[in-house]
Design a protein around this motif. Structure first.
Motif, PDB file in Angstrom:
ATOM      1  N   LEU A   1       5.498   7.580 -14.347  1.00  0.00           N
ATOM      2  CA  LEU A   1       5.217   8.664 -15.393  1.00  0.00           C
ATOM      3  C   LEU A   1       5.730   8.282 -16.704  1.00  0.00           C
ATOM      4  N   ASP A   2       6.914   8.041 -16.668  1.00  0.00           N
ATOM      5  CA  ASP A   2       7.400   7.537 -18.000  1.00  0.00           C
ATOM      6  C   ASP A   2       8.721   6.383 -17.383  1.00  0.00           C
ATOM      7  N   GLU A   3       8.429   5.254 -18.055  1.00  0.00           N
ATOM      8  CA  GLU A   3       9.408   4.159 -17.773  1.00  0.00           C
ATOM      9  C   GLU A   3      11.065   4.701 -18.267  1.00  0.00           C
ATOM     10  N   ARG A   4      10.891   5.436 -19.121  1.00  0.00           N
ATOM     11  CA  ARG A   4      12.256   5.814 -19.932  1.00  0.00           C
ATOM     12  C   ARG A   4      12.741   6.865 -18.693  1.00  0.00           C
ATOM     13  N   PHE A   5      12.140   7.444 -18.041  1.00  0.00           N
ATOM     14  CA  PHE A   5      12.713   8.563 -17.061  1.00  0.00           C
ATOM     15  C   PHE A   5      12.124   8.299 -15.723  1.00  0.00           C
ATOM     16  N   PRO A   6      12.817   7.133 -14.975  1.00  0.00           N
ATOM     17  CA  PRO A   6      12.303   6.987 -13.731  1.00  0.00           C
ATOM     18  C   PRO A   6      12.577   7.862 -12.685  1.00  0.00           C
ATOM     19  N   GLU A   7      13.318   8.925 -12.960  1.00  0.00           N
ATOM     20  CA  GLU A   7      13.666  10.296 -11.921  1.00  0.00           C
ATOM     21  C   GLU A   7      12.455  11.099 -11.801  1.00  0.00           C
ATOM     22  N   TRP A   8      11.601  10.703 -12.877  1.00  0.00           N
ATOM     23  CA  TRP A   8      10.401  11.789 -13.051  1.00  0.00           C
ATOM     24  C   TRP A   8       9.327  11.194 -11.817  1.00  0.00           C
ATOM     25  N   GLY A   9       9.541  10.084 -11.313  1.00  0.00           N
ATOM     26  CA  GLY A   9       8.581   9.280 -10.194  1.00  0.00           C
ATOM     27  C   GLY A   9       7.461   8.833 -10.739  1.00  0.00           C
ATOM     28  N   GLU A  10       6.479   8.584  -9.863  1.00  0.00           N
ATOM     29  CA  GLU A  10       5.179   8.005 -10.101  1.00  0.00           C
ATOM     30  C   GLU A  10       4.028   8.958 -10.441  1.00  0.00           C
ATOM     31  N   SER A  11       3.244   8.325 -11.185  1.00  0.00           N
ATOM     32  CA  SER A  11       1.961   8.944 -11.822  1.00  0.00           C
ATOM     33  C   SER A  11       1.090   8.846 -10.456  1.00  0.00           C
ATOM     34  N   ARG A  12      -0.332   9.227 -10.850  1.00  0.00           N
ATOM     35  CA  ARG A  12      -1.489   9.063  -9.807  1.00  0.00           C
ATOM     36  C   ARG A  12      -2.017   7.933 -10.171  1.00  0.00           C
ATOM     37  N   TYR A  13      -1.558   7.130 -11.172  1.00  0.00           N
ATOM     38  CA  TYR A  13      -2.348   5.860 -11.603  1.00  0.00           C
ATOM     39  C   TYR A  13      -1.848   4.643 -10.851  1.00  0.00           C
ATOM     40  N   VAL A  14      -2.558   3.469 -10.844  1.00  0.00           N
ATOM     41  CA  VAL A  14      -2.096   2.275 -10.260  1.00  0.00           C
ATOM     42  C   VAL A  14      -2.809   1.206 -11.369  1.00  0.00           C
ATOM     43  N   ARG A  15      -1.943   0.110 -11.150  1.00  0.00           N
ATOM     44  CA  ARG A  15      -2.643  -1.074 -11.978  1.00  0.00           C
ATOM     45  C   ARG A  15      -3.178  -1.885 -10.678  1.00  0.00           C
ATOM     46  N   LEU A  16      -4.548  -1.910 -10.693  1.00  0.00           N
ATOM     47  CA  LEU A  16      -5.342  -2.730  -9.733  1.00  0.00           C
ATOM     48  C   LEU A  16      -5.500  -4.113  -9.926  1.00  0.00           C
ATOM     49  N   VAL A  17      -5.227  -5.055  -8.949  1.00  0.00           N
ATOM     50  CA  VAL A  17      -5.718  -6.415  -9.080  1.00  0.00           C
ATOM     51  C   VAL A  17      -6.319  -6.899  -7.830  1.00  0.00           C
ATOM     52  N   LEU A  18      -7.527  -7.351  -8.112  1.00  0.00           N
ATOM     53  CA  LEU A  18      -8.210  -7.845  -6.691  1.00  0.00           C
ATOM     54  C   LEU A  18      -8.490  -9.330  -6.997  1.00  0.00           C
ATOM     55  N   GLU A  19      -8.100 -10.064  -5.782  1.00  0.00           N
ATOM     56  CA  GLU A  19      -8.382 -11.557  -5.643  1.00  0.00           C
ATOM     57  C   GLU A  19      -8.859 -12.226  -4.616  1.00  0.00           C
ATOM     58  N   GLY A  20      -9.831 -12.883  -4.836  1.00  0.00           N
ATOM     59  CA  GLY A  20     -10.546 -13.677  -3.508  1.00  0.00           C
ATOM     60  C   GLY A  20     -11.789 -14.249  -3.961  1.00  0.00           C
ATOM     61  N   GLU A  21     -12.546 -14.803  -2.866  1.00  0.00           N
ATOM     62  CA  GLU A  21     -13.889 -15.487  -3.188  1.00  0.00           C
ATOM     63  C   GLU A  21     -15.128 -14.460  -2.765  1.00  0.00           C
ATOM     64  N   LEU A  22     -15.765 -13.915  -3.749  1.00  0.00           N
ATOM     65  CA  LEU A  22     -16.725 -13.025  -3.390  1.00  0.00           C
ATOM     66  C   LEU A  22     -17.950 -13.492  -4.306  1.00  0.00           C
ATOM     67  N   ARG A  23     -19.054 -13.266  -4.080  1.00  0.00           N
ATOM     68  CA  ARG A  23     -20.219 -13.027  -4.815  1.00  0.00           C
ATOM     69  C   ARG A  23     -20.000 -12.057  -5.859  1.00  0.00           C
TER      70      ARG A  23
END
Length: 492
Positions: free
Chosen positions: A160-182
């Motif tokens: 939620l805010d890197e300056r206040f880690p006690e606030w916890g995590e937001s509902r957002y993620v950083r997504l990274v997909l790796e692999g061999e696909l069309r």
């Protein structure tokens, strides 16, 4: 709102081929107008070794409010203030999915005239979405993308805010997909799953969204373990549309379970009932007709072109008169399933020596396919776009030139007899066309005359006096007279 697509290259296939597949030149920054803002496509890096395409969507918050009119969570906020203070301009959502389908329309369809062979081939991909709403957290992200062939699915929670880690995590993620696909498969997955993870759409979900979902989900959604959640969220929990989509997906699942088209689903369902006189599924009747034709032709070395998951190869293997069987398909996944079906890893050496499964496109000439007694195109031609059909004709009849070619295809006139098939629909979602008996014969007669073959026809399945059989079969037999096409093929 930001998304990047990266790939690596080799001497044979430079990474900048990505520009051809996306139909966006790496040396240009391009801008596109959307209903809710402006989309920019540019390439932060573009070399033969590595290429990255970026899609940046600038959302106009005023246009979003004006056009939303209370439709969807993005336009129907919990408070008046939320219309103007929200995450829509920053977090990946249905807005980005719509931009993907607008900017990369041809790539989503898997169309590239410049490099058609690259469209069908898996390629190393790395896709990153820096801010993705995930109602269900990182675990749901992995559940949705994990079964789709990615080697690595990374979903890092955003604080939620890197300056206040006690606030916890937001509902957002950083997504990274790796692999061999069309590339087309990867884009379709994103088109469906971005709004699913956000669990909201910025527009009213109309009945035509069911067709959009099934088109984008073709080849992966019917077998996905989270199919119901994906369908429900994509359709904004409209239960009538969700039920309709689930019923159609069940038909697809039954068809894919034995590589059947919709024509065979009724028979497949009948097989589960405990009746004394069970009908023989059309897929079985079709294979039996092909086997009888090959035996009558005296063929021993056979090509199964477009072999899919190996049902015909398996049937050929049971008959010792077929001494060499080659299954060819463009899909590596289908060939893997075929190998499992045939239990190649457990097969004796002599038996395994009779079988070869190989990846290849039927619209390109292939010297490996020359010199065989017979070739089978079973329910294959209707999966090709009509402009690509002449390329297949030349590859099979002009270049490979087996003594006998067996072709089967649906008879569209019979479609009215399938109770489970809605009026005006083709039997399988991937069919590009379905011919009447007259259209099929006109095509077959023309091919036979052009490449020096004679052709005969036979029905497969019940031959209805009004609409004909469900499947039409043509047997091409090479004549002794050399045509100009044959001479040209030999010279080539």
């Amino acid at each position: 709102m930001f998304l990047t697509i990266s790939t690596t290259g080799s001497l044979a296939r430079p990474a900048t081929d990505l520009g051809f597949l996306l139909h966006k030149h790496p040396d240009k920054a391009q801008t596109f107008s959307t209903a809710h803002g402006t989309a920019h496509v540019f390439y932060p890096e573009a070399t033969a070794e590595r290429c990255t395409s970026a899609l940046l969507l600038e959302v106009d918050p005023v246009a979003l409010v004006r056009r939303g009119k209370g439709k969807g969570r993005g336009g129907a906020p919990d408070s008046a203030l939320a219309q103007y203070v929200n995450d829509r301009p920053y977090a990946a959502s249905s807005l980005l999915a719509v931009a993907l389908s607008t900017v990369f329309k041809s790539a989503l369809r898997g169309v590239c005239a410049a490099l058609p062979e690259r469209v069908e081939a898996p390629m190393p991909l790395r896709i990153e979405v820096p801010a993705l709403p995930a109602r269900g957290g990182p675990e749901l992200v992995r559940k949705l993308f994990g079964p789709l062939g990615w080697a690595s699915v990374t979903a890092e929670p955003v604080a939620l805010d890197e300056r206040f880690p006690e606030w916890g995590e937001s509902r957002y993620v950083r997504l990274v997909l790796e692999g061999e696909l069309r590339l087309a498969d990867a884009l379709r997955q994103l088109y469906v799953l971005l709004p699913v993870l956000d669990d909201a759409k910025h527009y009213w979900v109309a009945p035509d969204e069911v067709d959009k979902l099934l088109r984008a989900g073709e080849g992966w959604l019917a077998a996905h373990p989270e199919q119901q959640l994906i369908t429900s969220r994509y359709l904004s929990r409209r239960w009538g549309l969700t039920r309709q989509a689930m019923e159609r997906l069940e038909l697809v699942r039954l068809a894919e379970a034995d590589d059947l088209d919709v024509e065979d689903v009724d028979n497949a369902v009948d097989e589960t009932t405990d009746t004394e006189d069970k009908p023989v599924p059309l897929a079985v009747q079709r294979r039996d007709a092909i086997l009888d034709t090959l035996r009558a032709a005296g063929a021993s070395r056979v090509l199964d072109l477009g072999c899919g998951q190996g049902q015909l190869v398996q049937a050929l293997l049971k008959d010792v008169r077929f001494t060499e069987i080659v299954g060819v398909d463009v899909s590596v996944r289908a060939l893997t399933i075929a190998g499992r079906r045939l239990k190649l890893d457990q097969m004796g050496e002599r038996q395994a020596a009779r079988i070869t499964l190989t990846q290849g496109s039927l619209t390109y000439t292939d010297k490996r396919l020359g010199g065989y007694d017979a070739a089978v195109l079973s329910e294959v031609i209707e999966h090709l776009d009509l402009p690509r059909l002449p390329a297949l004709e030349y590859a099979v009849f002009g270049s490979a030139r087996p003594q006998t070619v067996v072709v089967t295809t649906p008879n569209v006139e019979y479609n009215v007899r399938w109770e489970t098939l809605p009026a005006g629909h083709v039997r399988h979602g991937d069919h590009r066309f379905e011919w009447t008996r007259a259209e099929f014969r006109a095509w077959a007669d023309q091919v036979a005359a052009r490449y020096g073959y004679g052709v005969t026809y036979a029905p497969v399945g019940p031959d209805d006096p009004e609409v004909g059989p469900p499947t039409q079969l043509a047997v091409f037999t090479k004549t002794k007279t050399k045509t100009n096409s044959e001479k040209e093929a030999k010279a080539a």
